[in-house]
Design a protein around this motif. Structure first.
Motif, PDB file in Angstrom:
ATOM      1  N   SER A   1       0.829  -1.211   0.000  1.00  0.00           N
ATOM      2  CA  SER A   1       0.000   0.000   0.000  1.00  0.00           C
ATOM      3  C   SER A   1       0.861   1.259   0.000  1.00  0.00           C
ATOM      4  O   SER A   1       0.555   2.224  -0.700  1.00  0.00           O
ATOM      5  CB  SER A   1      -0.986   0.006   1.170  1.00  0.00           C
ATOM      6  N   PHE A   2       1.953   1.250   0.763  1.00  0.00           N
ATOM      7  CA  PHE A   2       2.858   2.406   0.772  1.00  0.00           C
ATOM      8  C   PHE A   2       3.648   2.496  -0.529  1.00  0.00           C
ATOM      9  O   PHE A   2       3.825   3.572  -1.077  1.00  0.00           O
ATOM     10  CB  PHE A   2       3.808   2.357   1.972  1.00  0.00           C
ATOM     11  N   ALA A   3       4.133   1.363  -1.015  1.00  0.00           N
ATOM     12  CA  ALA A   3       4.951   1.365  -2.236  1.00  0.00           C
ATOM     13  C   ALA A   3       4.159   1.865  -3.444  1.00  0.00           C
ATOM     14  O   ALA A   3       4.718   2.497  -4.336  1.00  0.00           O
ATOM     15  CB  ALA A   3       5.493  -0.035  -2.505  1.00  0.00           C
ATOM     16  N   LYS A   4       2.854   1.596  -3.451  1.00  0.00           N
ATOM     17  CA  LYS A   4       2.004   1.999  -4.585  1.00  0.00           C
ATOM     18  C   LYS A   4       1.180   3.248  -4.295  1.00  0.00           C
ATOM     19  O   LYS A   4       0.470   3.731  -5.169  1.00  0.00           O
ATOM     20  CB  LYS A   4       1.066   0.851  -4.954  1.00  0.00           C
ATOM     21  N   GLY A   5       1.225   3.744  -3.061  1.00  0.00           N
ATOM     22  CA  GLY A   5       0.404   4.892  -2.695  1.00  0.00           C
ATOM     23  C   GLY A   5      -1.073   4.554  -2.736  1.00  0.00           C
ATOM     24  O   GLY A   5      -1.912   5.373  -3.097  1.00  0.00           O
ATOM     25  N   ASN A   6      -1.415   3.345  -2.336  1.00  0.00           N
ATOM     26  CA  ASN A   6      -2.780   2.835  -2.416  1.00  0.00           C
ATOM     27  C   ASN A   6      -3.502   3.082  -1.090  1.00  0.00           C
ATOM     28  O   ASN A   6      -3.451   2.257  -0.176  1.00  0.00           O
ATOM     29  CB  ASN A   6      -2.749   1.345  -2.768  1.00  0.00           C
ATOM     30  N   SER A   7      -4.188   4.215  -0.996  1.00  0.00           N
ATOM     31  CA  SER A   7      -4.857   4.577   0.256  1.00  0.00           C
ATOM     32  C   SER A   7      -6.030   3.655   0.566  1.00  0.00           C
ATOM     33  O   SER A   7      -6.333   3.401   1.727  1.00  0.00           O
ATOM     34  CB  SER A   7      -5.327   6.031   0.214  1.00  0.00           C
TER      35      SER A   7
ATOM     36  N   SER B   1      -5.482   9.360   1.430  1.00  0.00           N
ATOM     37  CA  SER B   1      -5.600   9.574  -0.014  1.00  0.00           C
ATOM     38  C   SER B   1      -5.000  10.921  -0.406  1.00  0.00           C
ATOM     39  O   SER B   1      -4.232  11.028  -1.368  1.00  0.00           O
ATOM     40  CB  SER B   1      -7.076   9.501  -0.428  1.00  0.00           C
ATOM     41  N   SER B   2      -5.321  11.938   0.359  1.00  0.00           N
ATOM     42  CA  SER B   2      -4.777  13.272   0.129  1.00  0.00           C
ATOM     43  C   SER B   2      -3.256  13.277   0.308  1.00  0.00           C
ATOM     44  O   SER B   2      -2.528  13.893  -0.480  1.00  0.00           O
ATOM     45  CB  SER B   2      -5.438  14.254   1.092  1.00  0.00           C
ATOM     46  N   PHE B   3      -2.776  12.582   1.336  1.00  0.00           N
ATOM     47  CA  PHE B   3      -1.336  12.507   1.593  1.00  0.00           C
ATOM     48  C   PHE B   3      -0.599  11.894   0.393  1.00  0.00           C
ATOM     49  O   PHE B   3       0.410  12.424  -0.063  1.00  0.00           O
ATOM     50  CB  PHE B   3      -1.058  11.677   2.851  1.00  0.00           C
ATOM     51  N   PHE B   4      -1.106  10.763  -0.112  1.00  0.00           N
ATOM     52  CA  PHE B   4      -0.441  10.095  -1.233  1.00  0.00           C
ATOM     53  C   PHE B   4      -0.481  10.933  -2.512  1.00  0.00           C
ATOM     54  O   PHE B   4       0.442  10.873  -3.316  1.00  0.00           O
ATOM     55  CB  PHE B   4      -1.038   8.711  -1.481  1.00  0.00           C
ATOM     56  N   LYS B   5      -1.534  11.728  -2.689  1.00  0.00           N
ATOM     57  CA  LYS B   5      -1.594  12.613  -3.864  1.00  0.00           C
ATOM     58  C   LYS B   5      -0.526  13.699  -3.772  1.00  0.00           C
ATOM     59  O   LYS B   5       0.082  14.070  -4.772  1.00  0.00           O
ATOM     60  CB  LYS B   5      -2.980  13.242  -3.994  1.00  0.00           C
TER      61      LYS B   5
END
Length: 127
Positions: free
Chosen positions: A25-31, A66-70
Motif C-alpha cells: 500500500s505504501f509502495a504503490k500509494g494505495n490509500s 488519499s490526500s497525503f499520497f496525492k
C-alpha cells in the motif's frame, strides 16, 4: 455481507500477510488498501500535514491518507524494524520516500480476540 464484515474478513490474515499488504500500500500509494488494514478507530499523525488525531474513524483516516499520497507520490517504501511488544501487539517502522519528501513511518498493529489484525497507530513523520 456488510462493509464491516467484509473489512473483518480482510483482516483475517496472518501478520506476515498484513505486513506485505502494508508494504504494498505504501509502495504503490494505495490509500484504499491501507484504509482496509486500519482498525475501526486509530491514532493518526502526519506531521507534514499538521494532522494529529488521538482517535479517528477508519473512513476519515482513509480520506486523509488519499490526500497525503496525492501530495507525496511514492518512490520507495521499506521496513527498517519490526517486532512484538506483546502477544497481541506488533510494531513496524519503515521509510517512505516520495518524489519530494522522506518520512519515517511508525505503526502499531493489534490482534483482536477474534484473531483479526488492524493498524491501531499510524504515525508519519517527515525526515
Amino acid at each position: 455481507m456488510s462493509k464491516s464484515e467484509a473489512n473483518k474478513s480482510d483482516h483475517k490474515r496472518n501478520i506476515n500477510e498484513i505486513a506485505g499488504l502494508i508494504e504494498s500500500s505504501f509502495a504503490k500509494g494505495n490509500s484504499k488498501l491501507l484504509e482496509s488494514l486500519l482498525s475501526d478507530e486509530l491514532e493518526l499523525v502526519i506531521d507534514s500535514e499538521k494532522v494529529e488525531f488521538a482517535k479517528i474513524q477508519r473512513e476519515r483516516a482513509g480520506f486523509i491518507l488519499s490526500s497525503f499520497f496525492k501530495r507525496n507520490p511514492p518512490v520507495e517504501f521499506d521496513y527498517v524494524n519490526q517486532g512484538n511488544t506483546s502477544e497481541t501487539l506488533r510494531y513496524s517502522v519503515g521509510n517512505y520516500k516520495s518524489s519530494n519528501k522522506e518520512f519515517l513511518i511508525y505503526m502499531l498493529i493489534k490482534e483482536s480476540p477474534d484473531h483479526t489484525f488492524g493498524i491501531k497507530t499510524l504515525q508519519m513523520r517527515e525526515n
